[in-house]
Motif scaffolding. Structure first.
Motif: not given
Length: 246
Positions: A92, A170, A174, A178
């Motif tokens: 994260k 998630i 998020d 990514r």
């Protein structure tokens, strides 16, 4: 008269050997790369898995682990379970912080490259037609410059996000963070020699991979270059020792 073999000749031979023996496999965060890799493995093709190697080099006690702990602090390590790296927590951080991601890569990438090179040499010696090098950072790290055949597996952005949310449990934010932290999948597709569309189901993907494997199996070039490389490895030490003893 003793024939000298230059370091440049050895370098060119090594580069040709790697180009013909190694198939680079990449894709997005959740585009189906692992499934493609598993199909290759099921057909007896050895895999050098960069993600797996990345886990090996950060086990507690290694020099890479110690450097990471010093760089990021104790909060990213689980001391109640042997001090293992908290990969999700660190993930994260690095996906939202380019500077921290650069620091992480600077520490881990040299160790990962060295371990992968050792695995490559082992497979080269034991004998195999070709090796699949499975890494999400195939192009970002410049590995494609050494690899003749590169494969990218892709899917639409929405499918990739949905797969990540389901697989990793998630949030959508998020997942998007990514995905955007890596090279754009369209750029990877442009650079790849082989592009595999994974917008269908898993059975369709497996059939596509089997077709790619059939095409790769037809090539005899890896054998030719392994023989050439083996000759180089044999000739260089012979003339070296002959030279120093003369």
């Amino acid at each position: 008269m003793l024939q000298r073999i230059s370091s440049e000749q050895i370098h060119i031979s090594l580069q040709l050997q790697i180009e013909m023996l190694v198939v680079g496999l990449s894709g997005g965060v959740a585009t189906g790369k692992s499934t493609v890799s598993s199909v290759f493995r099921a057909h007896g093709v050895p895999i050098i898995d960069a993600d797996q190697v990345a886990r090996q080099v950060v086990v507690p006690g290694t020099s890479t682990y110690n450097r990471l702990r010093k760089e990021f602090g104790d909060e990213y390590f689980d001391d109640e379970h042997g001090g293992v790296l908290r990969r999700d927590k660190l993930g994260k951080l690095i996906f939202s912080n380019p500077e921290k991601r650069k620091a992480l890569n600077g520490i881990t990438h040299p160790a990962i490259r060295w371990e992968m090179f050792k695995q490559f040499l082992t497979l080269l010696i034991t004998g195999t037609k070709y090796i699949v090098f499975d890494t999400p950072l195939l192009f970002e790290s410049g590995y494609d410059k050494w690899i003749g055949t590169t494969i990218v597996v892709w899917c639409d952005f929405e499918q990739e996000v949905e797969r990540m949310v389901t697989r990793d449990n998630i949030s959508r934010a998020d997942a998007e963070s990514r995905i955007h932290a890596q090279m754009d999948i369209e750029e990877k597709k442009k650079r790849a020699k082989i592009v595999i569309d994974n917008n269908g189901n898993i059975d369709e993907l497996r059939e596509k991979v089997k077709h790619v494997i059939a095409q790769l199996d037809k090539s005899w070039k890896p054998y030719i270059f392994r023989v050439a490389f083996g000759i180089i490895l044999g000739v260089v030490p012979y003339y070296f020792f002959k030279y120093i003893r003369s």
